[in-house]
Scaffold this motif. Sequence first.
Motif, mmCIF file in Angstrom:
data_model
loop_
_atom_site.group_PDB
_atom_site.id
_atom_site.type_symbol
_atom_site.label_atom_id
_atom_site.label_comp_id
_atom_site.label_asym_id
_atom_site.label_seq_id
_atom_site.Cartn_x
_atom_site.Cartn_y
_atom_site.Cartn_z
ATOM 1 N N LEU B 162 50.515 39.923 48.849
ATOM 2 C CA LEU B 162 50.476 39.249 50.159
ATOM 3 C C LEU B 162 49.815 37.876 50.012
ATOM 4 O O LEU B 162 50.280 36.890 50.601
ATOM 5 N N ARG B 163 48.744 37.820 49.226
ATOM 6 C CA ARG B 163 48.078 36.518 48.986
ATOM 7 C C ARG B 163 49.077 35.521 48.407
ATOM 8 O O ARG B 163 49.129 34.360 48.808
ATOM 9 N N ALA B 164 49.877 36.007 47.449
ATOM 10 C CA ALA B 164 50.845 35.113 46.797
ATOM 11 C C ALA B 164 51.864 34.600 47.810
ATOM 12 O O ALA B 164 52.211 33.406 47.828
ATOM 13 N N LYS B 165 52.346 35.512 48.662
ATOM 14 C CA LYS B 165 53.344 35.101 49.676
ATOM 15 C C LYS B 165 52.753 34.075 50.640
ATOM 16 O O LYS B 165 53.382 33.073 50.973
ATOM 17 N N VAL B 166 51.544 34.352 51.095
ATOM 18 C CA VAL B 166 50.920 33.458 52.074
ATOM 19 C C VAL B 166 50.563 32.123 51.425
ATOM 20 O O VAL B 166 50.734 31.056 52.028
ATOM 21 N N ARG B 167 50.106 32.180 50.187
ATOM 22 C CA ARG B 167 49.792 30.929 49.481
ATOM 23 C C ARG B 167 51.048 30.073 49.352
ATOM 24 O O ARG B 167 51.017 28.856 49.504
ATOM 25 N N ASP B 168 52.171 30.733 49.090
ATOM 26 C CA ASP B 168 53.447 30.024 48.975
ATOM 27 C C ASP B 168 53.827 29.363 50.307
ATOM 28 O O ASP B 168 54.203 28.187 50.348
ATOM 29 N N ILE B 169 53.700 30.127 51.389
ATOM 30 C CA ILE B 169 54.032 29.567 52.714
ATOM 31 C C ILE B 169 53.088 28.410 53.043
ATOM 32 O O ILE B 169 53.519 27.350 53.511
ATOM 33 N N MET B 170 51.803 28.607 52.790
ATOM 34 C CA MET B 170 50.821 27.546 53.094
ATOM 35 C C MET B 170 51.096 26.305 52.250
ATOM 36 O O MET B 170 50.916 25.172 52.704
ATOM 37 N N GLY B 171 51.543 26.531 51.004
ATOM 38 C CA GLY B 171 51.875 25.405 50.128
ATOM 39 C C GLY B 171 52.968 24.540 50.745
ATOM 40 O O GLY B 171 52.919 23.303 50.685
ATOM 41 N N LYS B 172 53.958 25.214 51.368
ATOM 42 C CA LYS B 172 55.051 24.470 52.016
ATOM 43 C C LYS B 172 54.546 23.698 53.228
ATOM 44 O O LYS B 172 55.161 22.718 53.644
ATOM 45 N N LEU B 173 53.449 24.169 53.807
ATOM 46 C CA LEU B 173 52.850 23.479 54.962
ATOM 47 C C LEU B 173 51.804 22.453 54.507
ATOM 48 O O LEU B 173 51.228 21.745 55.342
ATOM 49 N N GLY B 174 51.536 22.414 53.204
ATOM 50 C CA GLY B 174 50.520 21.502 52.682
ATOM 51 C C GLY B 174 49.107 21.924 53.022
ATOM 52 O O GLY B 174 48.213 21.088 53.191
ATOM 53 N N LYS B 175 48.910 23.230 53.128
ATOM 54 C CA LYS B 175 47.579 23.728 53.500
ATOM 55 C C LYS B 175 47.095 24.748 52.470
ATOM 56 O O LYS B 175 47.892 25.438 51.838
ATOM 57 N N PRO B 176 45.761 24.868 52.330
ATOM 58 C CA PRO B 176 45.210 25.845 51.388
ATOM 59 C C PRO B 176 45.126 27.238 52.011
ATOM 60 O O PRO B 176 45.229 27.391 53.226
ATOM 61 N N LEU B 177 44.937 28.229 51.155
ATOM 62 C CA LEU B 177 44.650 29.594 51.634
ATOM 63 C C LEU B 177 43.145 29.661 51.889
ATOM 64 O O LEU B 177 42.343 29.628 50.955
#
Lengths: 245, 394
Positions: B162-177
């Motif tokens: 789940l961390r990996a998925k969310v990190r990926d989505i946040m990366g597309k938004l230009g935001k950190p986890l």
Amino acid sequence: MATATLAPALFTRDPGATLSPNHYTEVPYEEKLRLWEQVKADSRYSDYMYGCYECGICVAACPSARFYDFSPRKIAQAAGREDVELIYEQMNDDVWNCSQCFSCDRCPRQNSPGGLITILREVAVTNGLASSKKALEGYSRIVYKIMTTGTQVSPDMLQPDAFPDWGPDVRTVSENLDTWRRAMPPETHHTTSASWTVSKKTLTELYLIWHYSGVMDMIAQVDEGLHMIIMDVMEESLEEAGYEI
Amino acid sequence: MSLIPIEAIRRKPAPDPADAPTEDIRELLFELEDAGELIVQRVPEPYMEVMTKYGRTKKIPVEQTWHHKSCGQCGHIPGYSTSIFWLNRKLGLDYFDPTDQTSCTAWNYYASATSNAPAQAGVAVRNFAAALETGYFPMIHCATSYGHYKEVRHQLVHHADLRAKVRDIMGKLGKPLVLPEEIVHYSEWVHAMRDRFVEKQVYDFSNLTVTVHPACHYYKLIKEDAIYDPDIYGGERTATVSAMVMALGARVADYSTFFDCCGFGFRHILVERDFTRSFATQRKIEVMKEEANPDVTITHDTGCVTTLDKSQFSPEAHNRKVGIPVMSDAQFAALAMGAHPYRVCQLHWHSTDNRPLLEKMGIDWKAAWEEFSEDLARIERGEIEYLTWEDAGV
């Protein structure tokens, strides 16, 4: 020992050993099993289900059990026994009665029947079960509101025909809405179509989350028309912001 | 009728955190931060320390707070959030009311299941990242947001996928986890600041009898974060809300369905309200009325205020034993400190008659309503566009 031989039988999947009185015979066992496997594959499942003492504490605490033919204990028992027939029946007939208050989390075995129901509902929605579509009838406007405005309810939803049981005050609110919303000090509250003012950039980011997490696919399963309407709103906004989905 | 004072519940020793049955999630957060997996936003100083269910200490920021607003509060009972802001301003504390904030979307998640774990975690982390960008610390107004964010935190800490998925989505938004060091509900701030409120109290509440309804998603959902105090209910129930009401001098009266939910039900309040109305009436309001006959019931969540207040109209029409005003702890505290009942507490959005309560508090509601009516007239005449904080006296 009798208990030692009894326990595995109780907790081993056996197509013939269901407690379901309904069976939904028109649905093949394999289809019910496929849905159950989806539930078990959810990463949250292992956090919500540890086994059931059958003590009934969850039922005693459950508000829905007082007003519906509903039991969080049966939910946990069916999952513990992997009673695929009964789980399918619950997925159709029971899960939408749950209040999602998590009073059942006082389980001495650390189960969360409410959490299990969250997953069961999600699998029902993702697979477009007719019962989930029926349960969500009348709810589309709420899904539209939260997904497009980033807030769940708005002041302009307070209409007398929507809340007749809340009395004549709702009419007073709706008739004075614009003035009343101006008559409060926080600037973020001077809106009637969302709970508070959400910036355009923020909404764009929310839309991207819906897309990248697969939520739009879930909406398509449960309500195709709603999916089209939400997509229209989102695509316009995302295109404006320079995103292509 | 026999009134049971909550002091009757005997005091127990404070629990030893070494015996806690659950992990200290903050330690796991810091381990993940050390491993480069995520960022932990620290509670800014100064902060207050309170005890939670298993005896651990929780930091509650005093100011520099980023106000994560609530859908139902801002939308349908806006005096709730306005009172929270007013309390901050009255104490001269720095806070931020962002537009770069969405709902936690958990009301919909629990109502319709038209979402999933990565989406819910993505929404949470996006909001937390927005707070981090401002330097202000998240202060969660809604108990469901608070409970759900604790669930999300648990899932992110324990599930690398789940961390990996969310990190990926946040990366597309230009935001950190990013996750905050503590998940803080505004009512915990109210609890921690109660002595400061007492210093500015202008009305005597010692003649008031109050029942408290604690919010399920505050203390049942990931229960170890909720505040407990050996001196309140003997440490057997959450001290949040009750301790503040007592500090203001009112008498907190017990009733037998304290632990029951309000009947909100998430989907039920919107599309199956017969359940909500019946439960709120029969299991909460009528029981309070019969056993404690309070002047008001105080709670600390969006859904609870809405459900308990709005559900009383229909049963009243059927001559049921209802008629208890309902408001939040923030509104109650603000009134005690002299906040305007309509400009600040916006009590005209509530349904159950609260005028007898205001009279008992010593507040001249007729004069206040006249003032507010003139405010409305000025807005309608175009003399002013909005009411301001200056109009609210802070």
